[in-house]
Design a protein around this motif. Sequence first.
Motif, PDB file in Angstrom:
ATOM      1  N   ALA A  13      12.303  -0.480  -7.125  1.00  0.00           N
ATOM      2  CA  ALA A  13      11.958  -1.004  -5.804  1.00  0.00           C
ATOM      3  C   ALA A  13      10.581  -0.489  -5.404  1.00  0.00           C
ATOM      4  CB  ALA A  13      12.994  -0.568  -4.776  1.00  0.00           C
ATOM      5  N   ALA A  14       9.853  -1.311  -4.691  1.00  0.00           N
ATOM      6  CA  ALA A  14       8.541  -0.936  -4.161  1.00  0.00           C
ATOM      7  C   ALA A  14       8.525  -1.251  -2.673  1.00  0.00           C
ATOM      8  CB  ALA A  14       7.439  -1.714  -4.874  1.00  0.00           C
ATOM      9  N   SER A  15       7.998  -0.320  -1.883  1.00  0.00           N
ATOM     10  CA  SER A  15       7.906  -0.548  -0.440  1.00  0.00           C
ATOM     11  C   SER A  15       6.697   0.184   0.116  1.00  0.00           C
ATOM     12  CB  SER A  15       9.184  -0.074   0.261  1.00  0.00           C
ATOM     13  OG  SER A  15       9.363   1.318   0.070  1.00  0.00           O
ATOM     14  N   MET A  16       6.188  -0.343   1.214  1.00  0.00           N
ATOM     15  CA  MET A  16       5.118   0.331   1.935  1.00  0.00           C
ATOM     16  C   MET A  16       5.806   1.160   3.009  1.00  0.00           C
ATOM     17  SD  MET A  16       2.358  -0.743   0.397  1.00  0.00           S
ATOM     18  CE  MET A  16       0.917  -0.486   1.417  1.00  0.00           C
ATOM     19  N   ASP A  17       5.491   2.436   3.067  1.00  0.00           N
ATOM     20  CA  ASP A  17       6.165   3.380   3.949  1.00  0.00           C
ATOM     21  C   ASP A  17       5.560   3.331   5.347  1.00  0.00           C
ATOM     22  OD1 ASP A  17       7.618   5.415   5.027  1.00  0.00           O
ATOM     23  OD2 ASP A  17       7.096   6.898   3.510  1.00  0.00           O
ATOM     24  N   ALA A  18       6.065   2.414   6.159  1.00  0.00           N
ATOM     25  CA  ALA A  18       5.506   2.208   7.506  1.00  0.00           C
ATOM     26  C   ALA A  18       5.476   3.468   8.362  1.00  0.00           C
ATOM     27  CB  ALA A  18       6.275   1.103   8.212  1.00  0.00           C
ATOM     28  N   SER A 125       0.215  -4.387  -4.299  1.00  0.00           N
ATOM     29  CA  SER A 125       1.008  -5.301  -5.137  1.00  0.00           C
ATOM     30  C   SER A 125       0.627  -5.177  -6.607  1.00  0.00           C
ATOM     31  CB  SER A 125       0.842  -6.747  -4.669  1.00  0.00           C
ATOM     32  OG  SER A 125      -0.507  -7.168  -4.778  1.00  0.00           O
ATOM     33  N   MET A 126      -0.634  -4.894  -6.882  1.00  0.00           N
ATOM     34  CA  MET A 126      -1.083  -4.693  -8.267  1.00  0.00           C
ATOM     35  C   MET A 126      -0.457  -3.428  -8.851  1.00  0.00           C
ATOM     36  SD  MET A 126      -5.131  -5.607  -7.897  1.00  0.00           S
ATOM     37  CE  MET A 126      -5.460  -4.490  -9.219  1.00  0.00           C
ATOM     38  N   TYR A 127      -0.478  -2.348  -8.069  1.00  0.00           N
ATOM     39  CA  TYR A 127       0.121  -1.095  -8.532  1.00  0.00           C
ATOM     40  C   TYR A 127       1.628  -1.265  -8.742  1.00  0.00           C
ATOM     41  CZ  TYR A 127      -4.177   1.429  -7.362  1.00  0.00           C
ATOM     42  OH  TYR A 127      -5.470   1.876  -7.304  1.00  0.00           O
ATOM     43  N   ASP A 162       3.212 -12.509 -12.436  1.00  0.00           N
ATOM     44  CA  ASP A 162       4.338 -12.973 -11.613  1.00  0.00           C
ATOM     45  C   ASP A 162       4.869 -11.847 -10.730  1.00  0.00           C
ATOM     46  OD1 ASP A 162       4.183 -15.546 -12.607  1.00  0.00           O
ATOM     47  OD2 ASP A 162       5.715 -15.210 -14.150  1.00  0.00           O
ATOM     48  N   LEU A 163       4.944 -10.634 -11.280  1.00  0.00           N
ATOM     49  CA  LEU A 163       5.388  -9.491 -10.489  1.00  0.00           C
ATOM     50  C   LEU A 163       4.404  -9.213  -9.354  1.00  0.00           C
ATOM     51  CD1 LEU A 163       6.554  -7.131 -13.362  1.00  0.00           C
ATOM     52  CD2 LEU A 163       8.032  -8.226 -11.650  1.00  0.00           C
ATOM     53  N   GLN A 164       3.120  -9.273  -9.667  1.00  0.00           N
ATOM     54  CA  GLN A 164       2.095  -9.013  -8.650  1.00  0.00           C
ATOM     55  C   GLN A 164       2.210 -10.025  -7.511  1.00  0.00           C
ATOM     56  OE1 GLN A 164      -1.029 -10.878  -7.945  1.00  0.00           O
ATOM     57  NE2 GLN A 164      -1.592  -9.374  -6.401  1.00  0.00           N
ATOM     58  N   LYS A 165       2.440 -11.291  -7.844  1.00  0.00           N
ATOM     59  CA  LYS A 165       2.605 -12.321  -6.809  1.00  0.00           C
ATOM     60  C   LYS A 165       3.857 -12.054  -5.974  1.00  0.00           C
ATOM     61  CE  LYS A 165       0.113 -15.912  -9.285  1.00  0.00           C
ATOM     62  NZ  LYS A 165       0.223 -17.137 -10.077  1.00  0.00           N
ATOM     63  N   LYS A 166       4.929 -11.642  -6.632  1.00  0.00           N
ATOM     64  CA  LYS A 166       6.164 -11.304  -5.922  1.00  0.00           C
ATOM     65  C   LYS A 166       5.900 -10.191  -4.908  1.00  0.00           C
ATOM     66  CE  LYS A 166      10.364  -8.801  -6.687  1.00  0.00           C
ATOM     67  NZ  LYS A 166      10.807  -7.688  -7.416  1.00  0.00           N
ATOM     68  N   TYR A 167       5.245  -9.109  -5.342  1.00  0.00           N
ATOM     69  CA  TYR A 167       4.978  -7.989  -4.444  1.00  0.00           C
ATOM     70  C   TYR A 167       3.941  -8.336  -3.381  1.00  0.00           C
ATOM     71  CZ  TYR A 167       7.921  -5.198  -7.418  1.00  0.00           C
ATOM     72  OH  TYR A 167       9.000  -4.713  -8.113  1.00  0.00           O
ATOM     73  N   MET A 168       3.049  -9.261  -3.693  1.00  0.00           N
ATOM     74  CA  MET A 168       2.076  -9.698  -2.701  1.00  0.00           C
ATOM     75  C   MET A 168       2.816 -10.319  -1.514  1.00  0.00           C
ATOM     76  SD  MET A 168      -1.426 -11.812  -3.331  1.00  0.00           S
ATOM     77  CE  MET A 168      -0.627 -13.333  -3.725  1.00  0.00           C
ATOM     78  N   GLY A 169       3.919 -11.019  -1.783  1.00  0.00           N
ATOM     79  CA  GLY A 169       4.719 -11.610  -0.721  1.00  0.00           C
ATOM     80  C   GLY A 169       5.641 -10.624  -0.026  1.00  0.00           C
ATOM     81  N   GLU A 170       5.981  -9.526  -0.682  1.00  0.00           N
ATOM     82  CA  GLU A 170       6.927  -8.559  -0.115  1.00  0.00           C
ATOM     83  C   GLU A 170       6.254  -7.403   0.619  1.00  0.00           C
ATOM     84  OE1 GLU A 170       9.468  -7.173  -3.263  1.00  0.00           O
ATOM     85  OE2 GLU A 170      10.326  -9.152  -3.599  1.00  0.00           O
ATOM     86  N   LEU A 171       5.056  -7.019   0.196  1.00  0.00           N
ATOM     87  CA  LEU A 171       4.378  -5.862   0.780  1.00  0.00           C
ATOM     88  C   LEU A 171       3.365  -6.330   1.822  1.00  0.00           C
ATOM     89  CD1 LEU A 171       3.749  -3.876  -2.534  1.00  0.00           C
ATOM     90  CD2 LEU A 171       5.590  -3.506  -0.859  1.00  0.00           C
ATOM     91  N   PRO A 172       3.246  -5.625   2.931  1.00  0.00           N
ATOM     92  CA  PRO A 172       2.340  -6.063   3.999  1.00  0.00           C
ATOM     93  C   PRO A 172       0.863  -5.861   3.649  1.00  0.00           C
ATOM     94  CG  PRO A 172       3.290  -3.928   4.550  1.00  0.00           C
ATOM     95  CD  PRO A 172       3.963  -4.396   3.285  1.00  0.00           C
ATOM     96  N   GLY A 173       0.025  -6.754   4.174  1.00  0.00           N
ATOM     97  CA  GLY A 173      -1.417  -6.579   4.103  1.00  0.00           C
ATOM     98  C   GLY A 173      -2.041  -6.703   2.735  1.00  0.00           C
TER      99      GLY A 173
END
Length: 181
Positions: A13-18, A125-127, A162-173
């Motif tokens: 899982a990847a998340s931005m820690d708000a 998203s790249m990372y 494809d993963l990068q695009k997925k995370y681009m949609g899931e992670l803010p900014g």
Amino acid sequence: MDINERIQTLDYAASMDAPRGPEFLTLRYRPSTPTSQDVLWQFITQPERLAQWSPIVPERPLTEVGSYTAHEYEGDAGFTCDVIRVAPAQELVHRWGEDRLTWAVSPEGHTLSCTMELMQPEYASMYAAGWQVCFGVLDALLAGQEQERIVGDDAMKHGWRDLQKKYMGELPGQSSELPFG
């Protein structure tokens, strides 16, 4: 299971820690094969283990505070990194370029997490995509399978975009522009 399927189905899982701020990317990986805290610690601190799965390979073990030289590919010009803090078998904090990484291994060895403090959070998203590919390789190794390291351009052949695009949609900014071709 082939490596592409492993990468896609990984317990990751990847998340931005708000609460901490938008520049913190937290990654969590749970190995599919039971392992120990010591084994995971070896894979994040020992050069010969990191050379099997990680995008950077240090010249020395990451078990003591201080500077070290690392490279992506053997023979490449190295770059300087710094180990900031070490709590053996539990936590490793180091700087890689301008970004700071904090690795934590759960006491039972069921979870490896990495929190990255990013200087350019718009590329999180790249990372996230890159680490998912790398953790897929680590997962195969922990399962006792032979698997070559997948980094750099090779990651593109294993679903990175494809993963990068997925995370681009899931992670803010996130930036839709990649800083490379």
